[in-house]
Write a protein that holds these residues in place. Structure first.
Motif, PDB file in Angstrom:
ATOM      1  N   SER A 129      15.021 -94.582  13.892  1.00 10.89           N
ATOM      2  CA  SER A 129      14.978 -94.388  12.506  1.00 10.89           C
ATOM      3  C   SER A 129      16.423 -94.527  11.825  1.00 10.89           C
ATOM      4  CB  SER A 129      14.456 -93.093  12.073  1.00 10.89           C
ATOM      5  OG  SER A 129      15.021 -92.190  12.599  1.00 10.89           O
ATOM      6  N   ARG A 130      17.280 -94.716  12.988  1.00 10.71           N
ATOM      7  CA  ARG A 130      18.734 -94.712  12.268  1.00 10.71           C
ATOM      8  C   ARG A 130      19.480 -95.833  13.126  1.00 10.71           C
ATOM      9  NH1 ARG A 130      16.826 -91.349   9.767  1.00 10.71           N
ATOM     10  NH2 ARG A 130      17.575 -89.519   9.090  1.00 10.71           N
ATOM     11  N   TYR A 131      20.339 -96.549  12.501  1.00  5.58           N
ATOM     12  CA  TYR A 131      21.001 -97.832  13.135  1.00  5.58           C
ATOM     13  C   TYR A 131      22.661 -97.502  13.039  1.00  5.58           C
ATOM     14  CZ  TYR A 131      16.672 -99.747  13.510  1.00  5.58           C
ATOM     15  OH  TYR A 131      15.203 -99.822  13.945  1.00  5.58           O
ATOM     16  N   LYS A 132      23.149 -97.374  14.192  1.00  5.35           N
ATOM     17  CA  LYS A 132      24.860 -97.122  14.151  1.00  5.35           C
ATOM     18  C   LYS A 132      25.488 -98.114  13.571  1.00  5.35           C
ATOM     19  CE  LYS A 132      25.226 -96.311  18.703  1.00  5.35           C
ATOM     20  NZ  LYS A 132      25.390 -96.049  19.866  1.00  5.35           N
ATOM     21  N   ASN A 133      25.366 -99.349  13.612  1.00  9.35           N
ATOM     22  CA  ASN A 133      26.108-100.459  13.175  1.00  9.35           C
ATOM     23  C   ASN A 133      25.299-101.738  12.854  1.00  9.35           C
ATOM     24  OD1 ASN A 133      25.825-101.698  15.766  1.00  9.35           O
ATOM     25  ND2 ASN A 133      27.283-100.369  16.413  1.00  9.35           N
ATOM     26  N   PHE A 134      26.047-102.568  12.363  1.00  9.10           N
ATOM     27  CA  PHE A 134      25.178-103.947  11.936  1.00  9.10           C
ATOM     28  C   PHE A 134      24.822-104.572  13.405  1.00  9.10           C
ATOM     29  CE2 PHE A 134      24.782-108.430  10.767  1.00  9.10           C
ATOM     30  CZ  PHE A 134      23.673-108.089   9.839  1.00  9.10           C
ATOM     31  N   ASN A 135      25.394-104.640  14.341  1.00 11.49           N
ATOM     32  CA  ASN A 135      24.845-105.204  15.633  1.00 11.49           C
ATOM     33  C   ASN A 135      23.416-104.888  15.800  1.00 11.49           C
ATOM     34  OD1 ASN A 135      27.052-106.804  15.874  1.00 11.49           O
ATOM     35  ND2 ASN A 135      28.201-105.398  17.149  1.00 11.49           N
TER      36      ASN A 135
ATOM     37  N   TYR B 186      17.487 -97.796   7.182  1.00 10.77           N
ATOM     38  CA  TYR B 186      17.804 -98.982   7.985  1.00 10.77           C
ATOM     39  C   TYR B 186      19.011 -99.633   7.521  1.00 10.77           C
ATOM     40  CZ  TYR B 186      12.970 -99.136   9.392  1.00 10.77           C
ATOM     41  OH  TYR B 186      11.742 -98.845   9.882  1.00 10.77           O
ATOM     42  N   LEU B 187      20.130 -98.756   7.343  1.00  9.64           N
ATOM     43  CA  LEU B 187      21.445 -99.128   6.895  1.00  9.64           C
ATOM     44  C   LEU B 187      22.454 -98.747   8.103  1.00  9.64           C
ATOM     45  CD1 LEU B 187      20.979 -97.821   3.226  1.00  9.64           C
ATOM     46  CD2 LEU B 187      21.069-100.563   3.891  1.00  9.64           C
ATOM     47  N   PRO B 188      23.416 -99.697   8.117  1.00 14.63           N
ATOM     48  CA  PRO B 188      24.513 -99.495   9.240  1.00 14.63           C
ATOM     49  C   PRO B 188      25.080 -97.903   8.781  1.00 14.63           C
ATOM     50  CG  PRO B 188      24.934-101.606   8.584  1.00 14.63           C
ATOM     51  CD  PRO B 188      23.677-101.001   7.423  1.00 14.63           C
ATOM     52  N   GLN B 189      25.169 -97.049   9.888  1.00 19.93           N
ATOM     53  CA  GLN B 189      25.758 -95.902   9.693  1.00 19.93           C
ATOM     54  C   GLN B 189      27.266 -95.871   9.465  1.00 19.93           C
ATOM     55  OE1 GLN B 189      23.991 -92.367  10.046  1.00 19.93           O
ATOM     56  NE2 GLN B 189      22.316 -93.888   8.981  1.00 19.93           N
TER      57      GLN B 189
ATOM     58  N   TYR C 283      17.484-105.430  15.345  1.00 18.79           N
ATOM     59  CA  TYR C 283      16.053-105.028  14.651  1.00 18.79           C
ATOM     60  C   TYR C 283      15.535-106.343  13.994  1.00 18.79           C
ATOM     61  CZ  TYR C 283      12.744-102.647  11.872  1.00 18.79           C
ATOM     62  OH  TYR C 283      11.428-102.483  11.014  1.00 18.79           O
ATOM     63  N   CYS C 284      16.344-106.506  13.060  1.00 17.20           N
ATOM     64  CA  CYS C 284      15.878-107.597  11.883  1.00 17.20           C
ATOM     65  C   CYS C 284      15.506-108.948  12.657  1.00 17.20           C
ATOM     66  CB  CYS C 284      17.084-108.063  11.041  1.00 17.20           C
ATOM     67  SG  CYS C 284      17.582-106.810   9.795  1.00 17.20           S
ATOM     68  N   TYR C 285      16.376-109.191  13.784  1.00 20.13           N
ATOM     69  CA  TYR C 285      15.737-110.235  14.541  1.00 20.13           C
ATOM     70  C   TYR C 285      14.429-110.147  15.227  1.00 20.13           C
ATOM     71  CZ  TYR C 285      14.495-113.018  18.899  1.00 20.13           C
ATOM     72  OH  TYR C 285      13.858-113.531  19.737  1.00 20.13           O
ATOM     73  N   TYR C 286      14.167-108.996  15.712  1.00 17.17           N
ATOM     74  CA  TYR C 286      12.851-108.732  16.445  1.00 17.17           C
ATOM     75  C   TYR C 286      11.717-108.780  15.429  1.00 17.17           C
ATOM     76  CZ  TYR C 286      14.766-106.993  20.959  1.00 17.17           C
ATOM     77  OH  TYR C 286      15.329-106.992  22.131  1.00 17.17           O
TER      78      TYR C 286
END
Length: 273
Positions: A87-93, A157-160, A98-101
């Protein structure tokens, strides 16, 4: 788009919708990793001509008629697995993956059906990369539109690391207040999404002429959601950005015109000599 292609795209859309509903639908709370494993086995079966129901059969027929690869479908299921545990995303990578999937895969599924224009000088790889960019752009737009709704479900869903760079944290998201820091952060996120839309444009012009119009329409309308977020003064906590019926209607002839224009410059997509 030809009737056969419309049917094939519909079959892909239905499968994607059913897959998304597993983790976002009314029964999402009962979905387990095992259920997704079973869904993936069902995918394997329909790709081998063993559909479970009529909707599966439509996709099975598409696979027979067009060179659709199974890997993007598998990858979309992997995205659903991420939604069960992350439920969290550390960085844009991390967010990009996730966006690709969950969305970039749709572009890769669709290109074999839509086809590349016979007169195109683009490499196949560049067209697929542009289709991937459109999926990423659409998903980033979804994320920016739905910040408030996702926060209500405990998801961000935002880069932490980028939130931290603007002096923001999870608490600010849950508080749902539009501040100068939030506006600055959102401007940066919108700018990146637009870069992906720009990249996607290069590939739409290389699709088969009969397939371009709906893709152009989707691109133009989705990009306008970003404009709507700006009009709402970046309040995506309490306001849902959307494109009104009048704007949608006016966008269709623009998309139609774009669909039948060839780009003046295509050097970035041209074949290597």
């Amino acid at each position: 788009m030809t009737p056969d292609r419309r049917k094939a795209i519909w079959a892909i859309y239905v499968w994607c919708r059913r897959t998304d509903e597993l983790v976002d639908g009314p029964n999402a709370s009962h979905i387990t990793p095992l259920a997704l494993d079973r869904w993936e086995q069902r995918l394997e079966d329909l790709f081998h001509g063993r559909p479970y129901d009529m909707l599966d059969a439509a996709l099975s027929d598409t696979v027979l008629k067009y060179p659709v690869d199974i890997q993007p479908f598998r990858d979309m299921i992997e995205g659903m697995r991420m939604d069960l545990t992350k439920s969290r995303y550390k960085n844009f990578n991390e967010l990009y993956l996730y966006c690709y999937y969950v969305a970039g895969t749709v572009g890769l599924m669709s290109v074999p059906v839509m086809g590349i224009a016979p007169e195109s000088k683009a490499t196949t790889e560049s067209v697929y990369n542009a289709a991937l960019a459109l999926g990423i752009a659409n998903q980033l737009t979804n994320i920016l539109r739905d910040v408030g709704e996702d926060a209500c479900r405990g998801r961000i869903y935002l880069p932490q690391d980028e939130l931290a760079q603007f002096g923001l944290s999870d608490e600010d998201i849950f508080a749902g207040k539009v501040t100068d820091r939030w506006r600055a952060f959102m401007k940066d996120q919108i700018k990146r999404a637009r870069v992906f839309f720009d990249e996607a444009e290069k590939g739409v012009t290389e699709l088969d002429k009969a397939s371009r119009w709906p893709v152009w329409a989707s691109l133009i309308l989705y990009r306008q959601i970003l404009d709507a977020i700006e009009v709402n003064d970046y309040d995506n906590f309490t306001k849902r950005a959307f494109v009104g019926k009048a704007k949608k209607f006016l966008s269709l002839p623009i998309a139609y015109t774009q669909a039948f224009m060839r780009p003046v410059v295509t050097s970035k997509l041209s074949r290597a000599s």
